[in-house]
Design an enzyme around this catalytic site. Sequence first.
Site, PDB file in Angstrom:
ATOM      1  N   GLU A 198       8.214  18.175 -28.843  1.00 10.94           N
ATOM      2  CA  GLU A 198       8.660  17.523 -30.064  1.00 10.94           C
ATOM      3  C   GLU A 198       8.239  18.305 -31.295  1.00 10.94           C
ATOM      4  O   GLU A 198       7.206  18.969 -31.309  1.00 10.94           O
ATOM      5  CB  GLU A 198       8.091  16.100 -30.110  1.00 10.94           C
ATOM      6  CG  GLU A 198       8.801  15.212 -29.108  1.00 10.94           C
ATOM      7  CD  GLU A 198       8.104  13.887 -28.851  1.00 10.94           C
ATOM      8  OE1 GLU A 198       8.809  12.904 -28.627  1.00 10.94           O
ATOM      9  OE2 GLU A 198       6.868  13.826 -28.865  1.00 10.94           O
TER      10      GLU A 198
ATOM     11  N   CYS B  59      -8.276  14.536 -24.992  1.00 11.93           N
ATOM     12  CA  CYS B  59      -8.875  13.682 -26.018  1.00 11.93           C
ATOM     13  C   CYS B  59      -8.372  12.263 -25.749  1.00 11.93           C
ATOM     14  O   CYS B  59      -7.167  12.054 -25.575  1.00 11.93           O
ATOM     15  CB  CYS B  59      -8.475  14.163 -27.403  1.00 11.93           C
ATOM     16  SG  CYS B  59      -8.928  15.894 -27.663  1.00 11.93           S
TER      17      CYS B  59
ATOM     18  N   SER C 145      -4.276  23.427 -36.456  1.00 14.66           N
ATOM     19  CA  SER C 145      -5.274  22.417 -36.121  1.00 14.66           C
ATOM     20  C   SER C 145      -5.799  22.660 -34.711  1.00 14.66           C
ATOM     21  O   SER C 145      -5.033  22.804 -33.768  1.00 14.66           O
ATOM     22  CB  SER C 145      -4.642  21.029 -36.212  1.00 14.66           C
ATOM     23  OG  SER C 145      -5.545  20.049 -35.745  1.00 14.66           O
TER      24      SER C 145
ATOM     25  N   CYS D 120       0.955  11.421 -35.960  1.00 16.58           N
ATOM     26  CA  CYS D 120      -0.024  12.241 -35.243  1.00 16.58           C
ATOM     27  C   CYS D 120      -0.438  11.606 -33.938  1.00 16.58           C
ATOM     28  O   CYS D 120      -0.784  10.432 -33.910  1.00 16.58           O
ATOM     29  CB  CYS D 120      -1.321  12.317 -36.020  1.00 16.58           C
ATOM     30  SG  CYS D 120      -1.224  13.206 -37.482  1.00 16.58           S
TER      31      CYS D 120
ATOM     32  N   CYS E 254      -0.887  19.027 -23.024  1.00 16.95           N
ATOM     33  CA  CYS E 254      -2.132  19.658 -23.474  1.00 16.95           C
ATOM     34  C   CYS E 254      -3.115  19.605 -22.317  1.00 16.95           C
ATOM     35  O   CYS E 254      -3.201  18.589 -21.635  1.00 16.95           O
ATOM     36  CB  CYS E 254      -2.690  18.902 -24.686  1.00 16.95           C
ATOM     37  SG  CYS E 254      -4.150  19.684 -25.408  1.00 16.95           S
TER      38      CYS E 254
ATOM     39  N   ASN F 167      -3.180   6.124 -34.770  1.00 20.51           N
ATOM     40  CA  ASN F 167      -1.805   5.732 -34.476  1.00 20.51           C
ATOM     41  C   ASN F 167      -1.737   5.231 -33.044  1.00 20.51           C
ATOM     42  O   ASN F 167      -2.097   5.959 -32.123  1.00 20.51           O
ATOM     43  CB  ASN F 167      -0.868   6.927 -34.655  1.00 20.51           C
ATOM     44  CG  ASN F 167      -0.773   7.328 -36.117  1.00 20.51           C
ATOM     45  OD1 ASN F 167      -0.561   6.488 -36.982  1.00 20.51           O
ATOM     46  ND2 ASN F 167      -0.990   8.595 -36.396  1.00 20.51           N
TER      47      ASN F 167
ATOM     48  N   CYS G  95       5.918  19.953 -38.429  1.00 23.23           N
ATOM     49  CA  CYS G  95       4.802  19.910 -37.489  1.00 23.23           C
ATOM     50  C   CYS G  95       5.332  20.442 -36.158  1.00 23.23           C
ATOM     51  O   CYS G  95       6.251  19.861 -35.582  1.00 23.23           O
ATOM     52  CB  CYS G  95       4.346  18.460 -37.363  1.00 23.23           C
ATOM     53  SG  CYS G  95       3.061  18.213 -36.149  1.00 23.23           S
TER      54      CYS G  95
ATOM     55  N   PHE H 243     -12.300  16.787 -35.849  1.00 19.21           N
ATOM     56  CA  PHE H 243     -13.749  16.554 -35.765  1.00 19.21           C
ATOM     57  C   PHE H 243     -14.040  15.201 -35.122  1.00 19.21           C
ATOM     58  O   PHE H 243     -14.664  15.112 -34.089  1.00 19.21           O
ATOM     59  CB  PHE H 243     -14.351  16.670 -37.167  1.00 19.21           C
ATOM     60  CG  PHE H 243     -15.797  17.052 -37.128  1.00 19.21           C
ATOM     61  CD1 PHE H 243     -16.182  18.269 -36.601  1.00 19.21           C
ATOM     62  CD2 PHE H 243     -16.787  16.199 -37.622  1.00 19.21           C
ATOM     63  CE1 PHE H 243     -17.526  18.638 -36.547  1.00 19.21           C
ATOM     64  CE2 PHE H 243     -18.121  16.556 -37.569  1.00 19.21           C
ATOM     65  CZ  PHE H 243     -18.489  17.774 -37.040  1.00 19.21           C
TER      66      PHE H 243
ATOM     67  N   CYS I 257      -5.530  10.438 -27.822  1.00 26.21           N
ATOM     68  CA  CYS I 257      -4.309  11.194 -28.104  1.00 26.21           C
ATOM     69  C   CYS I 257      -3.271  11.021 -27.004  1.00 26.21           C
ATOM     70  O   CYS I 257      -3.572  11.201 -25.827  1.00 26.21           O
ATOM     71  CB  CYS I 257      -4.656  12.669 -28.271  1.00 26.21           C
ATOM     72  SG  CYS I 257      -3.209  13.734 -28.405  1.00 26.21           S
TER      73      CYS I 257
HETATM   74  N1  SAH Z   1      -4.560  20.076 -30.380  1.00 34.37           N
HETATM   75  C1  SAH Z   1      -4.747  20.233 -31.759  1.00 34.37           C
HETATM   76  C2  SAH Z   1      -3.517  19.956 -32.586  1.00 34.37           C
HETATM   77  C3  SAH Z   1      -2.653  18.788 -32.209  1.00 34.37           C
HETATM   78  S1  SAH Z   1      -3.256  17.183 -32.525  1.00 34.37           S
HETATM   79  C4  SAH Z   1      -5.901  19.369 -32.228  1.00 34.37           C
HETATM   80  O1  SAH Z   1      -6.358  18.543 -31.470  1.00 34.37           O
HETATM   81  O2  SAH Z   1      -6.351  19.569 -33.342  1.00 34.37           O
HETATM   82  C5  SAH Z   1      -3.040  16.970 -34.285  1.00 34.37           C
HETATM   83  C6  SAH Z   1      -4.001  15.955 -34.894  1.00 34.37           C
HETATM   84  O3  SAH Z   1      -3.653  14.618 -34.544  1.00 34.37           O
HETATM   85  C7  SAH Z   1      -5.430  16.148 -34.414  1.00 34.37           C
HETATM   86  O4  SAH Z   1      -6.335  16.042 -35.455  1.00 34.37           O
HETATM   87  C8  SAH Z   1      -5.573  15.025 -33.460  1.00 34.37           C
HETATM   88  O5  SAH Z   1      -6.914  14.745 -33.246  1.00 34.37           O
HETATM   89  C9  SAH Z   1      -4.819  13.915 -34.153  1.00 34.37           C
HETATM   90  N2  SAH Z   1      -4.470  12.807 -33.289  1.00 34.37           N
HETATM   91  C10 SAH Z   1      -4.250  12.831 -31.970  1.00 34.37           C
HETATM   92  N3  SAH Z   1      -3.958  11.589 -31.513  1.00 34.37           N
HETATM   93  C11 SAH Z   1      -3.989  10.760 -32.573  1.00 34.37           C
HETATM   94  C12 SAH Z   1      -3.716   9.370 -32.745  1.00 34.37           C
HETATM   95  N4  SAH Z   1      -3.349   8.605 -31.735  1.00 34.37           N
HETATM   96  N5  SAH Z   1      -3.828   8.860 -33.980  1.00 34.37           N
HETATM   97  C13 SAH Z   1      -4.149   9.653 -35.021  1.00 34.37           C
HETATM   98  N6  SAH Z   1      -4.383  10.975 -34.927  1.00 34.37           N
HETATM   99  C14 SAH Z   1      -4.308  11.532 -33.711  1.00 34.37           C
HETATM  100 FE1  SF4 Z   2      -4.754  18.135 -27.022  1.00 31.12          FE
HETATM  101 FE2  SF4 Z   2      -5.136  17.953 -29.665  1.00 31.12          FE
HETATM  102 FE3  SF4 Z   2      -4.324  15.820 -28.256  1.00 31.12          FE
HETATM  103 FE4  SF4 Z   2      -6.803  16.734 -27.960  1.00 31.12          FE
HETATM  104  S1  SF4 Z   2      -5.905  15.851 -29.845  1.00 31.12           S
HETATM  105  S2  SF4 Z   2      -5.413  16.131 -26.295  1.00 31.12           S
HETATM  106  S3  SF4 Z   2      -6.518  18.921 -28.163  1.00 31.12           S
HETATM  107  S4  SF4 Z   2      -3.189  17.716 -28.558  1.00 31.12           S
END
Ligand code: SAH
Ligand code: SF4
Length: 394
Positions: free
Chosen positions: A117, A141, A229, A371, A137, A328, A130, A252, A144
């Site tokens: 996407e 996390c 990021s 995000c 991935c 989110n 974006c 972070f 996510c």
């Molecule tokens: N893998 C990279 C970039 C993609 S994620 C990273 O982790 O930085 C882009 C951003 O969205 C990151 O800061 C991630 O932590 C945040 N993110 C992921 N899931 C989210 C969610 N459910 N709600 C809000 N932010 C989220």
């Molecule tokens: Fe991967 Fe970034 Fe999602 Fe973590 S926040 S699972 S590094 S896409």
Amino acid sequence: MTDASAPITQDVLTIPRKTSQDGKINLIGLTRVQLRAALIEAGTPEKQAKMREGQIWQWIYIWGVRDFGEMTNLAKSYRALLEERFELRVPEIVSRQVSEDGTRKYLLRIQGGHEVEAVYIPEETRGTLCVSSQVGCTLTCTFCHTGTQKLVRNLTAGEIVGQLLVARDDLGEWPEKGATNTAAARLVSNVVLMGMGEPLYNFDNVRDAMHVVMDGEGLSLSRRRITLSTSGVVPEIAKTAEEIGCLLAVSFHATTDEVRDKLVPINKRWNIETLLNTLRDYPRLSNSERITFEYVMLKGVNDSDEDARRLVRLIRGIPAKINLIPFNEWPNAPYERSDWERIEAFSEIVYKAGYASPVRKPRGEDIMAACGQLKSATERARKSRKEIAAEAGL
Ligand code: SAH
Ligand code: SF4
């Protein structure tokens, strides 16, 4: 959940190819040096190669041409040669959703039938695309959505650049042929590598793609309009400064190793202290002003006043902005978004300590484009509710 002692590997399932089934090399995404080498290999006399490279480059990246037949400053026989050996392939738009707020989410199909996407976010003074760097991935996390997707492959540089080209197609951003002011329309003015995937686990392709995007005789986006990021792949951070030079954002999300281990499991490999030590050098190495610390607000997990105070203590000395991201939600997510009063109180503490602390306005929520919500709905290899909860340590 990943074992603390085990290395987090790049468990990539398929190796992306630069050539299609019929053996044609895709010129999109090749760096200038690679493009020239490919032209020479195809029989372009070395003396002409630089000029041909420049001409083809401009057709692709200034005029948005996808058909060699339209490259009218090249001889017909040369166009035929290009046609025979090469292709200009971009991801295919499977679907496009437009949110009430104007955000556009593209579901794109790439080679092998995989889907990724890309999201376009229009704002008053800029338009941000974006882009994704991987299908899924390898990291997990726990907050996510992308991290719940099992199937992973790295995108090629062409597939990364292709997302930008496809968005420009859809937005009608290419200039009219022959226009003199080709930089006038800038609908996609910024790029953030914040879509699916961990860009620093696909470093070479991301770097090459950004070099194409930054090239002054093409898409021409300045390095200060690109933000990468990362979840904190420490060994690649200095390389990002030196070889890409873009702005850096870091996921972070927690102020103690205990909590960060759970939210961002790569923390077990490179903990907060190691990460911060590396980040301290980034602004100098990349000659950029400040780092963005992304901080997702999870109710009762990382959103206390104490967390806010610890956060500002930890990052002291690093030129920074803290981007607070209201969580989110996605189906079966094991967390909840912090209340607005909590987010505001947190933001206030950070702000009073001297850091900009904007709360990221969720965009395109109605189409799951915000995000961390990205995950191709058609991707069947997904984790179960139980697996997600187990990884979150719940
Ligand atoms: N893998 C990279 C970039 C993609 S994620 C990273 O982790 O930085 C882009 C951003 O969205 C990151 O800061 C991630 O932590 C945040 N993110 C992921 N899931 C989210 C969610 N459910 N709600 C809000 N932010 C989220
Ligand atoms: Fe991967 Fe970034 Fe999602 Fe973590 S926040 S699972 S590094 S896409």
